[in-house]
Every structure is written in structure tokens, then in C-alpha cells.
Design a protein around this motif. Structure first.
Motif, short mmCIF file in Angstrom:
data_model
loop_
_atom_site.label_atom_id
_atom_site.label_comp_id
_atom_site.label_asym_id
_atom_site.label_seq_id
_atom_site.Cartn_x
_atom_site.Cartn_y
_atom_site.Cartn_z
N UNK A 43 0.82 -1.21 0.00
CA UNK A 43 0.00 0.00 0.00
C UNK A 43 0.86 1.26 0.00
N UNK A 44 0.39 2.26 -0.74
CA UNK A 44 0.90 3.63 -0.62
C UNK A 44 -0.18 4.45 0.08
N UNK A 45 0.24 5.28 1.04
CA UNK A 45 -0.73 5.98 1.88
C UNK A 45 -0.14 7.32 2.31
N UNK A 46 -0.98 8.29 2.58
CA UNK A 46 -0.52 9.56 3.15
C UNK A 46 -0.13 9.32 4.60
N UNK A 47 1.03 9.83 4.99
CA UNK A 47 1.56 9.55 6.32
C UNK A 47 0.65 10.13 7.41
N UNK A 83 -6.65 2.58 7.49
CA UNK A 83 -6.23 1.39 8.24
C UNK A 83 -7.44 0.69 8.87
N UNK A 84 -8.38 1.47 9.39
CA UNK A 84 -9.57 0.88 10.01
C UNK A 84 -10.43 0.16 8.97
N UNK A 85 -10.54 0.74 7.77
CA UNK A 85 -11.32 0.10 6.71
C UNK A 85 -10.70 -1.23 6.31
N UNK A 138 -2.92 -3.76 6.17
CA UNK A 138 -2.17 -3.47 4.95
C UNK A 138 -0.68 -3.34 5.20
N UNK A 139 0.09 -3.75 4.22
CA UNK A 139 1.53 -3.56 4.25
C UNK A 139 1.85 -2.17 3.71
N UNK A 178 3.61 1.34 -10.64
CA UNK A 178 3.42 -0.08 -10.39
C UNK A 178 3.99 -0.56 -9.08
N UNK A 179 4.18 0.37 -8.13
CA UNK A 179 4.86 0.02 -6.89
C UNK A 179 3.91 -0.27 -5.73
N UNK A 180 2.60 -0.21 -5.97
CA UNK A 180 1.67 -0.48 -4.90
C UNK A 180 0.25 -0.15 -5.31
#
Length: 298
Positions: free
Chosen positions: A191-195, A207-209, A217-218, A236-238
């Protein structure tokens, strides 16, 4: 030397006739003569020659005229600028913004406001929601467009937009062809996510979802901007869950798919401190309200 002296001098210099100058100044000739005498005493030189043939500027008067006109123009300009600022027609607003507001709401507000208030300057700073709250508390911003529900007491909020989260996948991902995507299908993906430090509300919500969908999620990439999240996915990295407005960024190499079970929406609020709003800020907030109503169909 007073501005009334300069006004009498410049009008008399234009008319070169005490009667006409007095009429323009809405006074009689004796007070006009007195003002000119007082000005000449202050300057220390005769500014007019008076004789039976009329009135003429002396060499000193000719030299003094452009400076007197400039002083009067500067005074009028200063008064007009002060009046315009007081009425909210001029000045500057410090505005913070974060995230997808560039794709949903803010540009139209800026265009409409600039057209209606051309002498008001808008200074925009891109900051995270958390950073904006600090700047707002310390009065270094007049208002901010934030993506958070964690708002301190003493602030007013305007809901600017509300949009769904969507799954964001590389265009070549095996699930890219799905019309609607169950979140549990992304189990095991990077996963890519806003910090969290940038957007704690939505970091925790994602994360809760995922937890509700039965997996943790990783987090391969934790980034400062939603656009950076989409850019990483485009390489293509996540995969990720992002606000729907990111589709408007037009980045190649990604697809967006609605979730089978929607998350709580991604809301944008305009924040400003309660009380003490100056006219320029009030005018901008009114524009935000009208633009928000148009976006929501209200």
C-alpha cells in the motif's frame, strides 16, 4: 504647511484667477488669499505675482507646483487605499490549502473572488492540515482548506466538498478491469498511503477500513501528498485508497475503481477563527459558501 494650502495653491495655479479659483474651492476670495499667504510664509518664497493684469506663477511657484500636485495625489491614493482595505476592497489574505482541494473547490473560488475583488491579493501556502491548524492558531493564516475533523474550539467551518474514496491501482494490475472492487481483494498488496503526521484522520480511516475487511495493509510507502501516492501507484509500486478527485490529476498508468463497501467520505472544510473577521475575509468566506452550495447542488 497643510493640505488645504496645497489644494488652494494648485487650483489657483491652474486658474490663475482668484475669482474662478475661489469658486472651484467653494470659498470666497479673502480666505483663498489668506491660504496662499500662509503657504508662501511656510515655503519662504513668493509663489504668485499679483498685479493689475492678473495672476502669474513665479519661478518658485513653477518649481513648487509639480511637487504640490504629487503630494496631493499621494494623499488621495493613501486615503483611497485605506478606505478600500477598510471596506474589504483591497489588501491581502493568507490562505492555506492541502490535498485534493486543488482538484475540488478551491480553483473556482479563487477565480470568482479575483474577478469580484481585483485589488485583493491572495497569498496561498500549501501545507498539511496539521500544519495549517498551527498557523491558524498563531494568526499566520487568515483561513485554511483542511481535510480533518480534529478542529480546536474557536473555529468556524464551511464544508467545501465531500467525495468518496476509491481504489487506485496500476493500469496493468490484475484487478484493474473490475467495475467495483471489494476492499478485501487488496489483501497482501503493498500500500501507498498519506503519512499519519500529515493527515491523521484519513490515515487512520484507511487502516480501520482494511481491518474491517479482514487484513492489515503492508505500508510500503508513507507520503506527504495524495498526488505522490497516485504517482507511486502509477509506477506499479503499490495500490492505495485515495479521494475520487485525484482522477482529475490525469496521471497516466493508474485506474480508479469504486469500492463495493464505501468508506466514510473525504471532506474538505474551510476553517477560520471565530470573531474579528475583517471585511476581506468575510467577503472570501461568503464566496466559499456560495461555491460550496453550487458544488453540492444546493
Amino acid at each position: 504647511m497643510e493640505f488645504r494650502h496645497l489644494r488652494c495653491f494648485t487650483v489657483l495655479a491652474e486658474e490663475l484667477h482668484f475669482g474662478r479659483a475661489a469658486q472651484r474651492l467653494a470659498m470666497t476670495q479673502p480666505p483663498l488669499s489668506m491660504n496662499i499667504q500662509q503657504l508662501e510664509a511656510s515655503v519662504g518664497a513668493r509663489l504668485f505675482e499679483r498685479n493689475s493684469r492678473g495672476v502669474a506663477l513665479t519661478a518658485a511657484g513653477l518649481a513648487f507646483l509639480p511637487r504640490a500636485q504629487a503630494l496631493l495625489e499621494q494623499a488621495a491614493l493613501a486615503a483611497r487605499e485605506a478606505r478600500d482595505v477598510g471596506q474589504g476592497l483591497a489588501g491581502q489574505l493568507q490562505i492555506g490549502f492541502a490535498g485534493t482541494v486543488l482538484y475540488r473547490g478551491l480553483p473556482q473560488v479563487l477565480r470568482d473572488f479575483a474577478a469580484a475583488h481585483p485589488r485583493l491579493r491572495l497569498a496561498l501556502r500549501e501545507l498539511s492540515s496539521s500544519e495549517q491548524l498551527v498557523e491558524l492558531v498563531h494568526d499566520r493564516l487568515d483561513l485554511g482548506f483542511v481535510h480533518t475533523t480534529r478542529v480546536p474550539a474557536g473555529f468556524s467551518q464551511i464544508l467545501v466538498s465531500s467525495q468518496p474514496f476509491m481504489a487506485c491501482l496500476p493500469a496493468g494490475h490484475p484487478l484493474a478491469g473490475e467495475a467495483v472492487l471489494p476492499l478485501e481483494r487488496l489483501k497482501g498488496e503493498a500500500f501507498a498511503i498519506v503519512m499519519r503526521a500529515v493527515s491523521p484522520d484519513y490515515h487512520d480511516r484507511i487502516l480501520a477500513a482494511c481491518a474491517d475487511a479482514g487484513f492489515e495493509p503492508s505500508l510500503a510507502f508513507e507520503l506527504r501528498h495524495w498526488l505522490s501516492v497516485v504517482s507511486v501507484i502509477a509506477q506499479g509500486l503499490g495500490v492505495g485508497l485515495v479521494p475520487a478527485a485525484l482522477q482529475q490529476a490525469g496521471l497516466p498508468g493508474v485506474v480508479f475503481r469504486p469500492l463495493a463497501r464505501p468508506l466514510l467520505p473525504y471532506d474538505t472544510h474551510c476553517l477560520s477563527k471565530d470573531g474579528g473577521h475583517h471585511p476581506a475575509l468575510l467577503a472570501f468566506l461568503d464566496m466559499v459558501r456560495r461555491s460550496s452550495a453550487a458544488l453540492s447542488g444546493g
